[in-house]
Design a protein around this motif. Structure first.
Motif, PDB file in Angstrom:
ATOM      1  N   PHE A  95       5.546   7.405  -1.362  1.00  0.00           N
ATOM      2  CA  PHE A  95       6.154   8.321  -2.146  1.00  0.00           C
ATOM      3  C   PHE A  95       6.461   9.795  -2.920  1.00  0.00           C
ATOM      4  N   MET A  96       7.193  10.149  -2.839  1.00  0.00           N
ATOM      5  CA  MET A  96       7.336  11.845  -4.079  1.00  0.00           C
ATOM      6  C   MET A  96       7.758  11.249  -5.826  1.00  0.00           C
ATOM      7  N   LEU A  97       7.131  12.381  -6.370  1.00  0.00           N
ATOM      8  CA  LEU A  97       7.039  12.052  -7.823  1.00  0.00           C
ATOM      9  C   LEU A  97       8.079  12.886  -7.883  1.00  0.00           C
ATOM     10  N   THR A  98       8.991  13.276  -8.648  1.00  0.00           N
ATOM     11  CA  THR A  98       9.340  14.462  -8.711  1.00  0.00           C
ATOM     12  C   THR A  98       9.649  14.608 -10.517  1.00  0.00           C
ATOM     13  N   LYS A  99      10.550  15.416 -11.143  1.00  0.00           N
ATOM     14  CA  LYS A  99      10.482  15.073 -12.469  1.00  0.00           C
ATOM     15  C   LYS A  99      11.832  14.686 -12.586  1.00  0.00           C
ATOM     16  N   ILE A 100      12.749  14.287 -11.543  1.00  0.00           N
ATOM     17  CA  ILE A 100      13.824  13.776 -12.056  1.00  0.00           C
ATOM     18  C   ILE A 100      14.239  12.424 -11.678  1.00  0.00           C
ATOM     19  N   ASP A 101      12.939  11.820 -10.795  1.00  0.00           N
ATOM     20  CA  ASP A 101      13.372  10.429 -10.218  1.00  0.00           C
ATOM     21  C   ASP A 101      11.378  10.571  -9.215  1.00  0.00           C
ATOM     22  N   PHE A 102      11.260   8.790  -8.306  1.00  0.00           N
ATOM     23  CA  PHE A 102      10.372   8.185  -7.769  1.00  0.00           C
ATOM     24  C   PHE A 102      11.190   7.864  -6.329  1.00  0.00           C
ATOM     25  N   LYS A 103      10.932   8.243  -5.562  1.00  0.00           N
ATOM     26  CA  LYS A 103      11.713   7.860  -4.708  1.00  0.00           C
ATOM     27  C   LYS A 103      10.800   7.390  -3.113  1.00  0.00           C
ATOM     28  N   SER A 104      11.130   7.336  -1.884  1.00  0.00           N
ATOM     29  CA  SER A 104       9.990   6.729  -1.403  1.00  0.00           C
ATOM     30  C   SER A 104      10.628   7.939  -0.011  1.00  0.00           C
TER      31      SER A 104
ATOM     32  N   THR B 147      -2.489  11.827  -4.242  1.00  0.00           N
ATOM     33  CA  THR B 147      -3.150  12.824  -3.608  1.00  0.00           C
ATOM     34  C   THR B 147      -2.141  13.996  -3.205  1.00  0.00           C
ATOM     35  N   HIS B 148      -3.073  15.229  -2.542  1.00  0.00           N
ATOM     36  CA  HIS B 148      -1.930  16.370  -2.667  1.00  0.00           C
ATOM     37  C   HIS B 148      -1.496  16.267  -0.779  1.00  0.00           C
ATOM     38  N   ASN B 149      -2.901  16.091  -0.451  1.00  0.00           N
ATOM     39  CA  ASN B 149      -2.879  16.247   1.360  1.00  0.00           C
ATOM     40  C   ASN B 149      -2.070  15.672   1.989  1.00  0.00           C
TER      41      ASN B 149
ATOM     42  N   ILE C  92      -9.873  -8.246  -7.462  1.00  0.00           N
ATOM     43  CA  ILE C  92      -9.374  -7.410  -7.981  1.00  0.00           C
ATOM     44  C   ILE C  92      -7.311  -7.543  -6.541  1.00  0.00           C
ATOM     45  N   SER C  93      -6.090  -7.183  -8.244  1.00  0.00           N
ATOM     46  CA  SER C  93      -5.580  -7.531  -7.788  1.00  0.00           C
ATOM     47  C   SER C  93      -4.685  -6.506  -8.167  1.00  0.00           C
ATOM     48  N   PHE C  94      -4.722  -5.193  -8.512  1.00  0.00           N
ATOM     49  CA  PHE C  94      -3.089  -3.757  -8.231  1.00  0.00           C
ATOM     50  C   PHE C  94      -5.344  -2.551  -8.101  1.00  0.00           C
ATOM     51  N   ILE C  95      -5.083  -1.344  -6.998  1.00  0.00           N
ATOM     52  CA  ILE C  95      -5.262  -0.584  -7.428  1.00  0.00           C
ATOM     53  C   ILE C  95      -5.338   0.717  -7.353  1.00  0.00           C
ATOM     54  N   PHE C  96      -5.322   1.020  -7.791  1.00  0.00           N
ATOM     55  CA  PHE C  96      -4.659   2.569  -8.722  1.00  0.00           C
ATOM     56  C   PHE C  96      -5.787   4.080  -8.490  1.00  0.00           C
ATOM     57  N   ILE C  97      -5.951   4.772  -7.324  1.00  0.00           N
ATOM     58  CA  ILE C  97      -6.642   6.104  -6.994  1.00  0.00           C
ATOM     59  C   ILE C  97      -6.264   6.633  -7.131  1.00  0.00           C
ATOM     60  N   ASP C  98      -6.265   8.271  -8.427  1.00  0.00           N
ATOM     61  CA  ASP C  98      -5.420   9.412  -8.821  1.00  0.00           C
ATOM     62  C   ASP C  98      -6.194  10.183  -7.836  1.00  0.00           C
ATOM     63  N   GLU C  99      -6.291  11.048  -6.971  1.00  0.00           N
ATOM     64  CA  GLU C  99      -6.368  12.174  -6.640  1.00  0.00           C
ATOM     65  C   GLU C  99      -7.953  11.836  -5.915  1.00  0.00           C
ATOM     66  N   TYR C 100      -8.045  10.827  -5.381  1.00  0.00           N
ATOM     67  CA  TYR C 100      -8.997  10.467  -4.714  1.00  0.00           C
ATOM     68  C   TYR C 100      -9.562  11.138  -3.213  1.00  0.00           C
ATOM     69  N   ASP C 101      -9.269  12.289  -3.423  1.00  0.00           N
ATOM     70  CA  ASP C 101      -9.751  12.922  -2.594  1.00  0.00           C
ATOM     71  C   ASP C 101      -9.580  14.870  -2.656  1.00  0.00           C
ATOM     72  N   ALA C 102      -9.441  15.053  -4.031  1.00  0.00           N
ATOM     73  CA  ALA C 102      -9.782  16.011  -4.337  1.00  0.00           C
ATOM     74  C   ALA C 102     -11.157  17.463  -3.564  1.00  0.00           C
TER      75      ALA C 102
ATOM     76  N   LYS D  65       0.937  -1.119  -0.018  1.00  0.00           N
ATOM     77  CA  LYS D  65      -0.149  -0.141  -0.065  1.00  0.00           C
ATOM     78  C   LYS D  65       0.859   1.585  -0.150  1.00  0.00           C
ATOM     79  N   GLY D  66       0.614   2.431  -0.492  1.00  0.00           N
ATOM     80  CA  GLY D  66       1.464   3.596  -1.141  1.00  0.00           C
ATOM     81  C   GLY D  66       0.564   4.374  -1.500  1.00  0.00           C
ATOM     82  N   LEU D  67       0.818   6.401  -0.973  1.00  0.00           N
ATOM     83  CA  LEU D  67       0.834   7.255  -1.160  1.00  0.00           C
ATOM     84  C   LEU D  67       2.096   7.558  -2.247  1.00  0.00           C
ATOM     85  N   ILE D  68       1.229   8.598  -2.950  1.00  0.00           N
ATOM     86  CA  ILE D  68       2.007   8.971  -4.148  1.00  0.00           C
ATOM     87  C   ILE D  68       2.037  11.146  -4.034  1.00  0.00           C
ATOM     88  N   TYR D  69       2.955  11.145  -3.748  1.00  0.00           N
ATOM     89  CA  TYR D  69       2.813  12.726  -3.113  1.00  0.00           C
ATOM     90  C   TYR D  69       3.595  13.484  -4.723  1.00  0.00           C
ATOM     91  N   GLY D  70       3.307  14.584  -5.130  1.00  0.00           N
ATOM     92  CA  GLY D  70       3.873  15.338  -6.318  1.00  0.00           C
ATOM     93  C   GLY D  70       3.601  16.333  -6.844  1.00  0.00           C
TER      94      GLY D  70
END
Length: 370
Positions: free
Chosen positions: A335-344, A318-320, A283-293, A41-46
């Motif tokens: 996790f944080m996604l930037t223009k150059i990498d994707f790291k926790s 999310t941005h929350n 369901i094997s994999f779930i990706f929710i985009d901007e779920y809490d806008a 389970k993971g959350l993505i910020y950026g």
């Protein structure tokens, strides 16, 4: 589960961007969200514009040619990166199962057109084709010896070709191949921004409220909304010849969507899918985009807690920042996604993060911007 994913030349990703689910730390809390060394389970910020949504579209590009499930092609316009000199976008998946590991690499010139494919199972090349060189595929799957190798000008995926036209011999690698196909068929992407769109898992479309009513979950939706802070009573009503749902008041019942706020509509969408992944192994994999806008921060946490109860591997953008907490997950699951990498977060600081740390405060202070 997916253990690693890379994409190159797709949309805003000119250079290779990789999300490594195995690059975890040895924290001794919330370890239920790390399964066999892989983030479950993971959350993505950026920042806006770095490609959080596009990363999800890249991850689900595989659904188009491996399955017959729904794909929202409107999300795949401007397929190739405009700054790239390459005429293909390239994707690489690594998956881990009890039977072993699978690496699947392919390139496309657009959503419809496959250029090359390679699948490697437990270190053995299972199948390969490069249409730039030849229309003849290399197929090493046991039981597929008599399968026609020259696929001509067909754009059919070599993966689907083997899966749909061969009864494979029972062995470990073929078992892994079957698990791979099942996993991809069980992937689900959904979002509520720009309309209620989804990718994978199902085909076609159905009304959200009509589906909930048909499954007999009207009262459970009411309970879910009440728990989320929406004080209401629900009742089934007839609309356009089918059962739907409305808000029940003293003197009448009002159709749901005629008075529901955007946040409540978004909750109904989440519940529509929650019906499917709650206690489900399909369901094997779930990706929710901007779920809490459209959610208050307390509501955002409630929704995440419902998602954490699923057995599926899951990512949420999310941005929350209020839900960046060691009480909910752990630093190697954010996790944080930037223009150059994707790291926790755990790999964006030299500081030894501990359970007692307020990582939201650290995040806002820029401690993970390195």
């Amino acid at each position: 589960m997916i253990s690693r994913f890379s994409v190159t030349g797709f949309k805003n990703f000119k250079d290779t961007i990789t999300l490594d689910f195995t690059n975890t730390k040895g924290y001794n809390f919330n370890d239920q969200y790390i399964v066999n060394g892989i983030v479950n389970k993971g959350l993505i910020y950026g920042r806006n514009g770095v490609g959080k949504s596009n990363f999800g579209f890249a991850l689900f590009d595989i659904v188009k040619h491996v399955t017959d499930k729904n794909i929202d092609s409107d999300n795949y316009h401007n397929y190739l990166n405009a700054d790239s000199d390459s005429n293909i976008a390239e994707f690489s998946y690594e998956l881990s199962f009890e039977c072993g590991t699978i690496q699947y690499n392919y390139g496309k010139s657009d959503l419809e057109t496959l250029v090359y494919e390679e699948i490697i199972i437990n270190g053995n090349r299972f199948a390969f084709i490069d249409r730039r060189v030849s229309t003849i595929a290399e197929i090493n799957a046991k039981g597929a010896e008599n399968l026609e190798k020259d696929i001509g000008n067909s754009n059919l995926s070599i993966i689907s070709y083997i899966n749909k036209n061969t009864l494979l011999t029972e062995n470990n690698d073929n078992s892994c191949f079957s698990k791979f196909i099942k996993f991809i068929n069980g992937m689900l992407f959904f979002r509520s921004l720009d309309g209620n769109s989804y990718i994978g898992f199902e085909q076609g479309s159905s009304g959200i409220l009509e589906d909930i009513a048909k499954r007999g979950n009207t009262k459970d939706l009411e309970k879910f909304l009440n728990t989320a802070g929406v004080d209401c009573q629900l009742s089934e009503i007839e609309r356009d010849g089918s059962n739907s749902i409305g808000f029940k008041f003293k003197n009448k019942t009002v159709p749901f969507y005629s008075i529901a706020s955007q946040g409540t509509k978004s909750l109904a969408l989440f519940y529509f899918w929650l019906q499917r992944f709650r206690n489900s192994q399909e369901i094997s994999f779930i990706f929710i985009d901007e779920y809490d806008a459209f959610y208050h921060h307390e509501l955002s946490e409630l929704v995440i807690e419902n998602l954490l109860g699923s057995s599926a591997q899951a990512l949420v953008t999310t941005h929350n920042t209020s839900i960046i907490s060691n009480d909910l997950l752990r630093p190697d699951c954010y996790f944080m996604l930037t223009k150059i990498d994707f790291k926790s977060l755990s790999h964006r600081t030299r500081k030894d993060l501990r359970e007692a740390h307020n990582i939201e405060k650290m995040f806002k202070a820029g401690a993970f911007n390195g």
